[in-house]
Design a protein around this motif. Structure first.
Motif, PDB file in Angstrom:
ATOM      1  N   LEU A   1      -1.249 -15.709  17.959  1.00  0.00           N
ATOM      2  CA  LEU A   1      -1.013 -14.460  17.233  1.00  0.00           C
ATOM      3  C   LEU A   1       0.417 -14.004  17.427  1.00  0.00           C
ATOM      4  O   LEU A   1       0.905 -13.874  18.559  1.00  0.00           O
ATOM      5  N   TYR A   2       1.098 -13.763  16.304  1.00  0.00           N
ATOM      6  CA  TYR A   2       2.381 -13.051  16.304  1.00  0.00           C
ATOM      7  C   TYR A   2       2.129 -11.738  15.580  1.00  0.00           C
ATOM      8  O   TYR A   2       1.770 -11.733  14.397  1.00  0.00           O
ATOM      9  N   PHE A   3       2.284 -10.627  16.287  1.00  0.00           N
ATOM     10  CA  PHE A   3       1.950  -9.314  15.731  1.00  0.00           C
ATOM     11  C   PHE A   3       3.159  -8.407  15.849  1.00  0.00           C
ATOM     12  O   PHE A   3       3.537  -7.993  16.942  1.00  0.00           O
ATOM     13  N   ASP A   4       3.799  -8.116  14.719  1.00  0.00           N
ATOM     14  CA  ASP A   4       4.960  -7.223  14.694  1.00  0.00           C
ATOM     15  C   ASP A   4       4.680  -6.123  13.677  1.00  0.00           C
ATOM     16  O   ASP A   4       5.233  -6.104  12.581  1.00  0.00           O
ATOM     17  N   VAL A   5       3.759  -5.243  14.055  1.00  0.00           N
ATOM     18  CA  VAL A   5       3.347  -4.133  13.185  1.00  0.00           C
ATOM     19  C   VAL A   5       3.390  -2.854  14.021  1.00  0.00           C
ATOM     20  O   VAL A   5       2.382  -2.430  14.588  1.00  0.00           O
ATOM     21  N   PRO A   6       4.555  -2.246  14.136  1.00  0.00           N
ATOM     22  CA  PRO A   6       4.675  -1.032  14.950  1.00  0.00           C
ATOM     23  C   PRO A   6       4.085   0.192  14.240  1.00  0.00           C
ATOM     24  O   PRO A   6       4.171   0.319  13.022  1.00  0.00           O
TER      25      PRO A   6
ATOM     26  N   MET B   1       1.517 -11.555  11.584  1.00  0.00           N
ATOM     27  CA  MET B   1       1.401 -10.274  10.885  1.00  0.00           C
ATOM     28  C   MET B   1       2.697  -9.498  11.089  1.00  0.00           C
ATOM     29  O   MET B   1       3.103  -9.273  12.232  1.00  0.00           O
ATOM     30  N   GLU B   2       3.323  -9.105   9.991  1.00  0.00           N
ATOM     31  CA  GLU B   2       4.594  -8.377  10.082  1.00  0.00           C
ATOM     32  C   GLU B   2       4.597  -7.183   9.147  1.00  0.00           C
ATOM     33  O   GLU B   2       4.144  -7.270   7.998  1.00  0.00           O
ATOM     34  N   LEU B   3       5.153  -6.094   9.639  1.00  0.00           N
ATOM     35  CA  LEU B   3       5.406  -4.925   8.806  1.00  0.00           C
ATOM     36  C   LEU B   3       6.807  -5.048   8.229  1.00  0.00           C
ATOM     37  O   LEU B   3       7.786  -5.101   8.981  1.00  0.00           O
ATOM     38  N   HIS B   4       6.927  -5.114   6.917  1.00  0.00           N
ATOM     39  CA  HIS B   4       8.248  -5.198   6.287  1.00  0.00           C
ATOM     40  C   HIS B   4       8.827  -3.811   6.051  1.00  0.00           C
ATOM     41  O   HIS B   4      10.026  -3.614   6.192  1.00  0.00           O
ATOM     42  N   ARG B   5       7.969  -2.879   5.674  1.00  0.00           N
ATOM     43  CA  ARG B   5       8.407  -1.490   5.575  1.00  0.00           C
ATOM     44  C   ARG B   5       7.173  -0.605   5.554  1.00  0.00           C
ATOM     45  O   ARG B   5       6.074  -1.069   5.257  1.00  0.00           O
ATOM     46  N   GLY B   6       7.361   0.654   5.886  1.00  0.00           N
ATOM     47  CA  GLY B   6       6.234   1.579   5.869  1.00  0.00           C
ATOM     48  C   GLY B   6       6.367   2.637   6.935  1.00  0.00           C
ATOM     49  O   GLY B   6       6.936   2.384   8.008  1.00  0.00           O
TER      50      GLY B   6
ATOM     51  N   MET C   1       0.873  -1.171   0.000  1.00  0.00           N
ATOM     52  CA  MET C   1       0.000   0.000   0.000  1.00  0.00           C
ATOM     53  C   MET C   1       0.906   1.215   0.000  1.00  0.00           C
ATOM     54  O   MET C   1       1.421   1.638   1.042  1.00  0.00           O
ATOM     55  N   ASP C   2       1.171   1.716  -1.208  1.00  0.00           N
ATOM     56  CA  ASP C   2       2.158   2.780  -1.384  1.00  0.00           C
ATOM     57  C   ASP C   2       3.500   2.349  -0.769  1.00  0.00           C
ATOM     58  O   ASP C   2       4.027   1.320  -1.131  1.00  0.00           O
ATOM     59  N   GLU C   3       4.023   3.091   0.214  1.00  0.00           N
ATOM     60  CA  GLU C   3       5.340   2.762   0.768  1.00  0.00           C
ATOM     61  C   GLU C   3       5.278   1.602   1.775  1.00  0.00           C
ATOM     62  O   GLU C   3       6.312   1.063   2.166  1.00  0.00           O
ATOM     63  N   ALA C   4       4.068   1.228   2.192  1.00  0.00           N
ATOM     64  CA  ALA C   4       3.914   0.183   3.208  1.00  0.00           C
ATOM     65  C   ALA C   4       3.834  -1.197   2.563  1.00  0.00           C
ATOM     66  O   ALA C   4       3.239  -1.366   1.499  1.00  0.00           O
ATOM     67  N   LEU C   5       4.437  -2.176   3.235  1.00  0.00           N
ATOM     68  CA  LEU C   5       4.376  -3.560   2.789  1.00  0.00           C
ATOM     69  C   LEU C   5       4.272  -4.457   4.017  1.00  0.00           C
ATOM     70  O   LEU C   5       5.120  -4.391   4.911  1.00  0.00           O
ATOM     71  N   THR C   6       3.212  -5.264   4.065  1.00  0.00           N
ATOM     72  CA  THR C   6       3.036  -6.172   5.194  1.00  0.00           C
ATOM     73  C   THR C   6       2.919  -7.604   4.703  1.00  0.00           C
ATOM     74  O   THR C   6       2.565  -7.863   3.551  1.00  0.00           O
TER      75      THR C   6
END
Length: 195
Positions: A115-120, A151-156, A98-103
């Motif tokens: 649940l593993y949640f790593d989305v700061p 769920m992980e945030l790779h960049r954003g 989603m634009d600059e974000a990638l999950t």
């Protein structure tokens, strides 16, 4: 058609939900929290889930009870709708830009809630919703659906984009994991059960 209807009333929330896993992504959602409504609409649209949801919650306190209890109800609805899981793909992993974000969202309908949640998030709020409540929503959903969810945030950087990415990604993953595949005889498990 794999459908479910859940009603749940407590001193904090009064919730009614009707869900169809084999839908077209149509949603009619009223939670009292505008940004949360938007996220749930995205989840349904990208997951081809038809959902009607009405919630009256104690929003004069804060958003916590409403968000968590809706997670409980959606989790219960998903568990009921998948039924015995015969012929179901069970697993899915999706990356959603989603634009600059990638999950990355990876899930398993194997009956083991985790649940593993790593989305700061760098912001406390997006719209009128506390960003810390995203994890509470997915934890409640996982515990009541019996799924394992990573769920992980790779960049954003943009909190709105990150939130959109995880909800769209979750919908996409649910759609893929619940897909019926002709080659799967019974349930996809050497145990013969996904409870």
């Amino acid at each position: 058609m794999r459908r479910a209807e859940i009603k749940r009333k407590t001193a904090e929330t009064d919730i009614w939900i009707r869900l169809n896993l084999d839908g077209e992504g149509e949603a009619r959602i009223h939670t009292g929290i505008g940004f949360f409504d938007h996220m749930l609409h995205l989840m349904c649209k990208h997951g081809f889930i038809d959902m009607e949801l009405e919630c009256v919650g104690d929003l004069v306190v804060d958003n916590h009870h409403t968000v968590e209890d809706i997670g409980i109800c959606i989790g219960q609805a998903l568990k009921a709708a998948v039924g015995d899981k015969r012929g179901m793909a069970r697993y899915a992993t999706v990356f959603t830009p989603m634009d600059e974000a990638l999950t990355m969202i990876s899930l398993d309908f194997g009956g083991r809630p985790y649940l593993y949640f790593d989305v700061p998030f760098e912001r406390e709020y997006v719209g009128n919703l506390e960003t810390e409540l995203f994890e509470e929503f997915f934890r409640a959903l996982v515990n009541h659906s019996g799924m394992t969810l990573h769920m992980e945030l790779h960049r954003g950087k943009n909190a709105h984009h990150i939130a959109e990415s995880i909800f769209k990604g979750f919908g996409r993953a649910v759609h893929q994991a619940t897909a019926i595949q002709e080659r799967i005889q019974g349930v996809l498990s050497t145990k013969g059960s996904l409870e």
